[in-house]
Design a protein around this motif. Structure first.
Motif, PDB file in Angstrom:
ATOM      1  N   GLY A   9       1.025  -1.109   0.011  1.00 43.55           N
ATOM      2  CA  GLY A   9      -0.073   0.096   0.153  1.00 43.55           C
ATOM      3  C   GLY A   9       0.908   1.213  -0.102  1.00 43.55           C
ATOM      4  O   GLY A   9       0.468   2.346   0.832  1.00 43.55           O
ATOM      5  N   GLY A  10       1.832   1.289  -0.880  1.00 46.50           N
ATOM      6  CA  GLY A  10       2.715   2.515  -0.949  1.00 46.50           C
ATOM      7  C   GLY A  10       2.133   3.312  -1.923  1.00 46.50           C
ATOM      8  O   GLY A  10       1.157   3.233  -2.222  1.00 46.50           O
ATOM      9  N   ALA A  11       3.111   4.240  -2.478  1.00 44.51           N
ATOM     10  CA  ALA A  11       3.047   5.170  -3.567  1.00 44.51           C
ATOM     11  C   ALA A  11       2.004   4.808  -4.836  1.00 44.51           C
ATOM     12  O   ALA A  11       0.951   5.660  -5.243  1.00 44.51           O
ATOM     13  CB  ALA A  11       4.160   5.832  -4.039  1.00 44.51           C
ATOM     14  N   GLY A  12       2.348   3.529  -5.139  1.00 40.47           N
ATOM     15  CA  GLY A  12       1.543   2.980  -6.135  1.00 40.47           C
ATOM     16  C   GLY A  12       0.396   2.141  -5.715  1.00 40.47           C
ATOM     17  O   GLY A  12      -0.762   2.345  -6.326  1.00 40.47           O
ATOM     18  N   GLY A  13       0.506   1.303  -4.727  1.00 43.35           N
ATOM     19  CA  GLY A  13      -0.418   0.445  -4.488  1.00 43.35           C
ATOM     20  C   GLY A  13      -1.540   1.088  -3.660  1.00 43.35           C
ATOM     21  O   GLY A  13      -2.714   0.611  -4.293  1.00 43.35           O
ATOM     22  N   VAL A  35      -3.299  -5.435   0.727  1.00 46.30           N
ATOM     23  CA  VAL A  35      -2.750  -6.131   1.822  1.00 46.30           C
ATOM     24  C   VAL A  35      -1.278  -5.266   1.838  1.00 46.30           C
ATOM     25  O   VAL A  35      -0.313  -5.027   1.044  1.00 46.30           O
ATOM     26  CB  VAL A  35      -2.242  -7.650   1.194  1.00 46.30           C
ATOM     27  N   ASP A  36      -0.998  -5.185   3.210  1.00 42.87           N
ATOM     28  CA  ASP A  36       0.067  -4.385   3.521  1.00 42.87           C
ATOM     29  C   ASP A  36       0.631  -5.019   4.969  1.00 42.87           C
ATOM     30  O   ASP A  36      -0.176  -5.240   5.764  1.00 42.87           O
ATOM     31  CB  ASP A  36       0.172  -2.908   3.605  1.00 42.87           C
ATOM     32  N   ARG A  37       2.071  -4.824   5.095  1.00 46.35           N
ATOM     33  CA  ARG A  37       2.409  -5.253   6.361  1.00 46.35           C
ATOM     34  C   ARG A  37       2.242  -4.342   7.483  1.00 46.35           C
ATOM     35  O   ARG A  37       2.349  -4.787   8.672  1.00 46.35           O
ATOM     36  CB  ARG A  37       3.978  -5.601   6.290  1.00 46.35           C
ATOM     37  N   GLU A  79       2.073  -9.580   6.459  1.00 37.61           N
ATOM     38  CA  GLU A  79       3.362  -9.835   5.497  1.00 37.61           C
ATOM     39  C   GLU A  79       3.262 -10.775   4.573  1.00 37.61           C
ATOM     40  O   GLU A  79       2.980 -12.004   5.008  1.00 37.61           O
ATOM     41  CB  GLU A  79       4.847  -9.907   6.369  1.00 37.61           C
ATOM     42  N   VAL A  80       3.335 -10.612   3.086  1.00 36.25           N
ATOM     43  CA  VAL A  80       3.103 -11.667   2.144  1.00 36.25           C
ATOM     44  C   VAL A  80       4.342 -12.341   2.077  1.00 36.25           C
ATOM     45  O   VAL A  80       5.615 -11.787   1.971  1.00 36.25           O
ATOM     46  CB  VAL A  80       2.866 -11.047   0.899  1.00 36.25           C
ATOM     47  N   LEU A  81       4.492 -13.655   2.310  1.00 36.58           N
ATOM     48  CA  LEU A  81       5.651 -14.413   2.329  1.00 36.58           C
ATOM     49  C   LEU A  81       5.945 -15.285   1.024  1.00 36.58           C
ATOM     50  O   LEU A  81       7.248 -15.673   0.612  1.00 36.58           O
ATOM     51  CB  LEU A  81       5.636 -15.462   3.586  1.00 36.58           C
ATOM     52  N   ALA A 117       2.977  -4.436  -5.711  1.00 35.21           N
ATOM     53  CA  ALA A 117       3.644  -2.938  -5.371  1.00 35.21           C
ATOM     54  C   ALA A 117       4.396  -3.085  -4.440  1.00 35.21           C
ATOM     55  O   ALA A 117       4.082  -2.203  -3.332  1.00 35.21           O
ATOM     56  CB  ALA A 117       2.361  -2.131  -5.567  1.00 35.21           C
ATOM     57  N   LEU A 118       5.309  -3.744  -4.199  1.00 38.44           N
ATOM     58  CA  LEU A 118       6.073  -4.224  -2.931  1.00 38.44           C
ATOM     59  C   LEU A 118       7.105  -3.113  -2.657  1.00 38.44           C
ATOM     60  O   LEU A 118       7.835  -3.120  -1.476  1.00 38.44           O
ATOM     61  CB  LEU A 118       6.592  -5.628  -3.253  1.00 38.44           C
ATOM     62  N   GLY A 119       7.409  -2.209  -3.744  1.00 39.16           N
ATOM     63  CA  GLY A 119       8.309  -1.283  -3.444  1.00 39.16           C
ATOM     64  C   GLY A 119       9.721  -1.653  -3.486  1.00 39.16           C
ATOM     65  O   GLY A 119      10.179  -2.537  -4.304  1.00 39.16           O
ATOM     66  N   SER A 120      10.823  -1.296  -2.852  1.00 40.33           N
ATOM     67  CA  SER A 120      12.036  -1.456  -2.705  1.00 40.33           C
ATOM     68  C   SER A 120      12.760  -1.404  -1.370  1.00 40.33           C
ATOM     69  O   SER A 120      12.195  -0.960  -0.434  1.00 40.33           O
ATOM     70  CB  SER A 120      12.967  -0.496  -3.690  1.00 40.33           C
ATOM     71  N   GLY A 313       5.504   0.059 -10.042  1.00 35.90           N
ATOM     72  CA  GLY A 313       6.253   0.745  -9.053  1.00 35.90           C
ATOM     73  C   GLY A 313       7.941   0.108  -8.831  1.00 35.90           C
ATOM     74  O   GLY A 313       8.449  -0.313  -9.863  1.00 35.90           O
ATOM     75  N   ASP A 314       8.459   0.605  -7.640  1.00 36.34           N
ATOM     76  CA  ASP A 314       9.834   0.083  -7.693  1.00 36.34           C
ATOM     77  C   ASP A 314      10.169  -1.456  -7.751  1.00 36.34           C
ATOM     78  O   ASP A 314      11.514  -1.687  -8.373  1.00 36.34           O
ATOM     79  CB  ASP A 314      10.546   0.415  -6.315  1.00 36.34           C
ATOM     80  N   CYS A 315       9.251  -2.181  -7.575  1.00 33.88           N
ATOM     81  CA  CYS A 315       9.599  -3.705  -7.734  1.00 33.88           C
ATOM     82  C   CYS A 315       9.224  -4.144  -9.356  1.00 33.88           C
ATOM     83  O   CYS A 315       9.631  -5.446  -9.575  1.00 33.88           O
ATOM     84  CB  CYS A 315       8.914  -4.386  -6.922  1.00 33.88           C
ATOM     85  N   PRO A 327      12.588   4.576 -14.260  1.00 32.90           N
ATOM     86  CA  PRO A 327      13.346   4.404 -12.914  1.00 32.90           C
ATOM     87  C   PRO A 327      12.370   4.388 -11.494  1.00 32.90           C
ATOM     88  O   PRO A 327      11.324   4.400 -11.474  1.00 32.90           O
ATOM     89  CB  PRO A 327      13.879   6.112 -12.541  1.00 32.90           C
ATOM     90  N   PRO A 328      12.828   3.814 -10.557  1.00 30.75           N
ATOM     91  CA  PRO A 328      12.226   3.731  -9.446  1.00 30.75           C
ATOM     92  C   PRO A 328      11.740   4.952  -8.522  1.00 30.75           C
ATOM     93  O   PRO A 328      12.490   5.459  -7.590  1.00 30.75           O
ATOM     94  CB  PRO A 328      13.306   2.715  -8.438  1.00 30.75           C
ATOM     95  N   ARG A 329      10.810   5.347  -8.896  1.00 29.40           N
ATOM     96  CA  ARG A 329      10.412   6.785  -8.640  1.00 29.40           C
ATOM     97  C   ARG A 329       8.842   6.813  -8.291  1.00 29.40           C
ATOM     98  O   ARG A 329       7.959   6.128  -8.956  1.00 29.40           O
ATOM     99  CB  ARG A 329      10.560   7.947  -9.426  1.00 29.40           C
ATOM    100  N   ALA A 330       8.484   7.672  -7.389  1.00 24.60           N
ATOM    101  CA  ALA A 330       6.831   7.900  -7.133  1.00 24.60           C
ATOM    102  C   ALA A 330       6.177   8.234  -8.327  1.00 24.60           C
ATOM    103  O   ALA A 330       5.060   7.779  -8.565  1.00 24.60           O
ATOM    104  CB  ALA A 330       6.892   8.893  -6.032  1.00 24.60           C
ATOM    105  N   GLN A 331       6.629   9.347  -9.192  1.00 25.87           N
ATOM    106  CA  GLN A 331       6.072   9.483 -10.559  1.00 25.87           C
ATOM    107  C   GLN A 331       5.782   8.270 -11.372  1.00 25.87           C
ATOM    108  O   GLN A 331       4.751   7.998 -12.025  1.00 25.87           O
ATOM    109  CB  GLN A 331       6.659  10.502 -11.286  1.00 25.87           C
TER     110      GLN A 331
END
Ligand SMILES: Cc1cc2nc3c(=O)[nH]c(=O)nc-3n(C[C@H](O)[C@H](O)[C@H](O)COP(=O)(O)OP(=O)(O)OC[C@H]3O[C@@H](n4cnc5c(N)ncnc54)[C@H](O)[C@@H]3O)c2cc1C
Length: 430
Positions: A9-13, A35-37, A79-81, A117-120, A313-315, A327-331
């Motif tokens: 559930g970050g910038a993209g999710g 789903v978010d941790r 947390e997704v495992l 949308a797991l980010g980095s 997103g970043d992932c 690039p791994p950026r919020a935009q």
């Protein structure tokens, strides 16, 4: 009715869950589950302001459960495992409360479509001692730990000074002169001054709070034009920050950073901001990834081997035919969330492939200045700096708020933030 599960559930999710919930979720066309941790969302580009004490994450965080209830999606904390792509199920770790008690046991969740949308996470590049001895800006908890150590470090150094120590002060080393390192250094300099103003410490904020940026390349902010990089370096040096370029870190010890030339930099707190990579989970899914573990996606943002799995997103590793690797950026996360909200949520999804558009890049240099480039629709870039750039930088967060809450609530929050800024000290004092 399809179940669309969004992990992260970050910038993209969170933007995707909100948009999909508003369209398909509320219309009963799909069940949307985020789903978010963590229980709350904090916009990652502002994490350096948590580390510096400028922003209180408790005040700015968005409760996933509240957002879900308002916008037609469900929230599942965990947390997704792993992902069983054959059975189309994700597995969640047990949810353990702060006191160690189990709130929920390990469980699994079925999906028809899965969006990752797991980010980095921080990339330590295998530098010995880095993972053990540094802090990062991967999440709010790390940023908050940094802040607490920074305030405590200033207070302890101040006490040593009062006791007559020869060389009082605190050394902070930031490894990496990209946007994260530069933004944090500038905010920390401001925090050191503000803490002195409120007598939290009695150090000279320039001479005794020694902030160093170690950058492997020959310039800070390598993604910007060299002229802007030099301008940012001048600004930081004027604040008393030591900028050391062409300085590659060989080793991190407890209390010191050593470069490849053998120079040792004392460091009470070391912050690693040298790069990111996708989380280890991405490499366990049986999907194609690059050397940064980012999942390779097609122009539809579907994983190459599985049309039911998407990554944003970043992932995600999407190579745009015109602009190259995104690039791994919020935009990028925002644009991909917008695209998937259309693709998964509308009755007639877009036929056109995802196309990334680079709107430019802005880097904050503290409360009053920023530097960066903006890109016109023709592709032409132009430089911006000073207070105008700082205003544009501040608008990026408001844009994110608007995507999540709409214009009315974003405006109300802007006014509330302005009033809070006027009434409260400009950094957290303890
Ligand atoms: C200090 C800093 C400054 C930045 N400044 C800028 C900037 O000015 N402009 C810009 O464009 N970008 C900036 N960035 C980069 C930007 O923050 C990221 O590119 C963006 O947040 C990526 O969005 P995302 O949705 O991919 O991932 P994130 O926003 O990182 O969200 C990932 C989410 O996934 C969750 N998650 C991860 N793994 C799991 C799991 N296994 N189970 C459950 N949940 C999981 C996390 O809890 C998190 O909520 C900055 C980053 C930092 C750290």
């Amino acid at each position: 009715m399809d179940t669309i599960v969004i992990v992260g559930g970050g910038a993209g999710g969170l933007e995707l869950a909100t948009r999909l919930g508003n369209s398909a979720g509320k219309a009963g066309r799909a069940r949307v589950v985020l789903v978010d941790r963590w229980p709350t969302h904090f916009w990652k580009p502002l994490l350096h302001t948590v580390a510096s004490g400028k922003h209180d994450p408790q005040v700015m965080a968005i409760d996933y459960a509240a957002q879900a209830a308002e916008h037609g999606f469900e929230f599942a904390r965990g947390e997704v495992l792993g992902v069983d792509r054959d059975a189309r199920r994700i597995s969640l770790a047990p949810w353990i409360a702060d006191d160690g008690a189990e709130v929920l046991p390990a469980r699994s969740l079925g999906y028809d479509k899965l969006v990752l949308a797991l980010g980095s996470v921080t990339n330590y590049f295998g530098v010995p001692g880095a993972e053990r001895h540094v802090l990062t800006l991967d999440d709010v908890a790390q940023a908050e730990t940094f802040r607490q150590r920074f305030v405590a470090g200033c207070i302890q150094a101040s006490a040593r000074q009062a006791a007559g120590a020869q060389d009082p002060g605190i050394d902070i080393v930031i490894v990496g002169g990209g946007a994260t390192g530069v933004e944090l250094a500038a905010e920390l300099s401001h925090s050191a001054r503000t803490l002195a103003k409120y007598n939290v410490h009695a150090l000279d904020p320039v001479r005794h709070v020694r902030i160093r940026i170690l950058e492997r390349g020959s310039l800070l902010l390598p993604h910007l034009h060299p002229r802007l990089s030099k301008r940012a370096a001048r600004h930081l040096r004027a604040l008393g920050i030591k900028v050391l370029t062409d300085t590659a870190v060989a080793r991190v010890d407890a209390g010191a950073v050593v470069d490849t030339e053998g120079c040792t930099y004392p460091s009470a707190i070391t912050l690693w901001a040298a790069g990111v990579e996708a989380p280890p989970l991405c490499a366990t899914l049986g999907l194609s990834t690059n050397r940064l573990r980012q999942i390779a996606v097609a122009p539809s943002l579907q994983a190459l081997e599985d049309p039911d799995v998407y990554a944003i997103g970043d992932c995600a590793n999407f190579v745009c035919p015109i602009l190259g690797k995104v690039p791994p950026r919020a935009q990028a996360a925002h644009q991909q969330a917008l695209y998937l909200a259309q693709a998964l949520g509308q009755v007639s999804p877009p036929a056109a492939p995802f196309a990334y558009r680079d709107y430019g890049s802005l880097v904050s240099l503290g409360p009053l200045a920023a530097v960066g480039v903006l890109t016109r629709s023709s592709g032409q870039k132009y430089a911006v700096g000073g207070a105008v750039a700082r205003l544009l930088y501040a608008l990026l967060y408001r844009k994110h708020q608007m995507a999540l809450h709409g214009v009315l609530r974003m405006s109300a929050q802007t006014v509330a933030d302005w009033i809070r800024d006027k009434l409260m000290p400009s950094v957290r004092l303890h």
